[in-house]
Design a protein around this motif. Structure first.
Motif, PDB file in Angstrom:
ATOM      1  N   LEU A 109       0.823  -1.215   0.000  1.00 17.54           N
ATOM      2  CA  LEU A 109       0.000   0.000   0.000  1.00 17.54           C
ATOM      3  C   LEU A 109       0.854   1.262   0.000  1.00 17.54           C
ATOM      4  N   ILE A 110       1.896   1.274   0.778  1.00 17.11           N
ATOM      5  CA  ILE A 110       2.790   2.435   0.800  1.00 17.11           C
ATOM      6  C   ILE A 110       3.455   2.615  -0.553  1.00 17.11           C
ATOM      7  N   ALA A 111       3.883   1.516  -1.170  1.00 16.66           N
ATOM      8  CA  ALA A 111       4.517   1.601  -2.487  1.00 16.66           C
ATOM      9  C   ALA A 111       3.535   2.110  -3.541  1.00 16.66           C
ATOM     10  N   VAL A 112       2.295   1.634  -3.504  1.00 19.95           N
ATOM     11  CA  VAL A 112       1.287   2.074  -4.486  1.00 19.95           C
ATOM     12  C   VAL A 112       0.960   3.557  -4.291  1.00 19.95           C
ATOM     13  N   VAL A 113       0.817   3.984  -3.052  1.00 21.41           N
ATOM     14  CA  VAL A 113       0.513   5.393  -2.795  1.00 21.41           C
ATOM     15  C   VAL A 113       1.686   6.279  -3.226  1.00 21.41           C
ATOM     16  N   ARG A 114       2.885   5.867  -2.904  1.00 17.75           N
ATOM     17  CA  ARG A 114       4.049   6.656  -3.329  1.00 17.75           C
ATOM     18  C   ARG A 114       4.141   6.740  -4.842  1.00 17.75           C
ATOM     19  N   LYS A 115       3.871   5.643  -5.534  1.00 15.31           N
ATOM     20  CA  LYS A 115       3.910   5.645  -6.997  1.00 15.31           C
ATOM     21  C   LYS A 115       2.811   6.535  -7.569  1.00 15.31           C
ATOM     22  N   ALA A 116       1.615   6.488  -6.983  1.00 17.25           N
ATOM     23  CA  ALA A 116       0.522   7.338  -7.455  1.00 17.25           C
ATOM     24  C   ALA A 116       0.857   8.816  -7.263  1.00 17.25           C
ATOM     25  N   VAL A 117       1.474   9.158  -6.150  1.00 20.24           N
ATOM     26  CA  VAL A 117       1.877  10.547  -5.920  1.00 20.24           C
ATOM     27  C   VAL A 117       2.915  10.976  -6.945  1.00 20.24           C
ATOM     28  N   LEU A 118       3.873  10.109  -7.242  1.00 17.34           N
ATOM     29  CA  LEU A 118       4.886  10.437  -8.245  1.00 17.34           C
ATOM     30  C   LEU A 118       4.269  10.639  -9.622  1.00 17.34           C
ATOM     31  N   ILE A 119       3.333   9.783  -9.992  1.00 14.14           N
ATOM     32  CA  ILE A 119       2.664   9.921 -11.285  1.00 14.14           C
ATOM     33  C   ILE A 119       1.829  11.195 -11.305  1.00 14.14           C
ATOM     34  N   ARG A 121       2.364  13.948  -9.677  1.00 15.06           N
ATOM     35  CA  ARG A 121       3.255  15.113  -9.792  1.00 15.06           C
ATOM     36  C   ARG A 121       3.735  15.310 -11.224  1.00 15.06           C
ATOM     37  N   ARG A 122       3.942  14.219 -11.941  1.00 15.14           N
ATOM     38  CA  ARG A 122       4.390  14.327 -13.336  1.00 15.14           C
ATOM     39  C   ARG A 122       3.295  14.865 -14.230  1.00 15.14           C
ATOM     40  N   ARG A 123       2.051  14.564 -13.924  1.00 15.39           N
ATOM     41  CA  ARG A 123       0.934  14.963 -14.774  1.00 15.39           C
ATOM     42  C   ARG A 123       0.478  16.396 -14.532  1.00 15.39           C
ATOM     43  N   LEU A 124       0.842  16.967 -13.418  1.00 15.45           N
ATOM     44  CA  LEU A 124       0.429  18.344 -13.154  1.00 15.45           C
ATOM     45  C   LEU A 124       1.104  19.280 -14.153  1.00 15.45           C
ATOM     46  N   PRO A 125       0.329  20.193 -14.759  1.00 18.91           N
ATOM     47  CA  PRO A 125       0.963  21.141 -15.682  1.00 18.91           C
ATOM     48  C   PRO A 125       1.839  22.115 -14.893  1.00 18.91           C
ATOM     49  N   ARG A 126       2.939  22.439 -15.477  1.00 21.65           N
ATOM     50  CA  ARG A 126       3.839  23.380 -14.812  1.00 21.65           C
ATOM     51  C   ARG A 126       3.410  24.798 -15.140  1.00 21.65           C
ATOM     52  N   ARG A 127       3.396  25.605 -14.105  1.00 25.55           N
ATOM     53  CA  ARG A 127       3.003  27.008 -14.302  1.00 25.55           C
ATOM     54  C   ARG A 127       4.201  27.808 -14.811  1.00 25.55           C
ATOM     55  N   VAL A 128       3.926  28.611 -15.784  1.00 19.73           N
ATOM     56  CA  VAL A 128       4.974  29.466 -16.336  1.00 19.73           C
ATOM     57  C   VAL A 128       4.958  30.785 -15.568  1.00 19.73           C
TER      58      VAL A 128
END
Length: 129
Positions: A109-119, A121-128
């Motif tokens: 569960l910890i590994a899945v939650v950490r992986k979901a958080v990482l994914i 963060r990658r999908r969030l658009p970066r603000r210019v």
């Protein structure tokens, strides 16, 4: 809380070493209590899953059950040669499988939650700016 980043192998070695030390503590202080051993297995499983680096997250739920088996061997209560020791280990693993499953579930569960958080963060658009 410290933030070490362990490799997959390092996480497995950390878990195995920790569980052998826990087994020694249980043997010295609690008379080889497998209940206390299983109870102390849960934080070791969580720490292993928290401290493994993101690239090796899949190894945490794999290495944790191996560490449980490695640590339970000295306190399993087998007697009389290799066969008796092996029978004690198998008996301890089968009678206390609930702790084994619970710790593996905690690590997964910890590994899945950490992986979901990482994914996420990658999908969030970066603000210019």
């Amino acid at each position: 809380m410290p933030r070490p980043r362990l490799t997959g192998l390092g996480g497995g070695l950390f878990a195995c070493t920790s569980m052998v030390l826990v087994a020694g503590i249980c043997w010295l202080l609690f008379g080889s209590s497998l209940f206390v051993y299983g109870l102390l297995f849960l934080p070791v499983a969580a720490a292993t899953a928290l401290w493994v680096r993101p690239a090796d997250l899949i190894t945490a739920p794999i290495g944790v059950p191996i560490a449980f088996a490695a640590g339970v061997w000295p306190i399993s209560g087998g007697s009389g040669g290799f066969g008796g020791q092996l029978m004690g280990l198998v008996s301890a693993l089968s009678l206390h499988a609930g702790w084994l499953y619970a710790g593996t579930l905690v690590a997964a569960l910890i590994a899945v939650v950490r992986k979901a958080v990482l994914i996420g963060r990658r999908r969030l658009p970066r603000r210019v700016a």
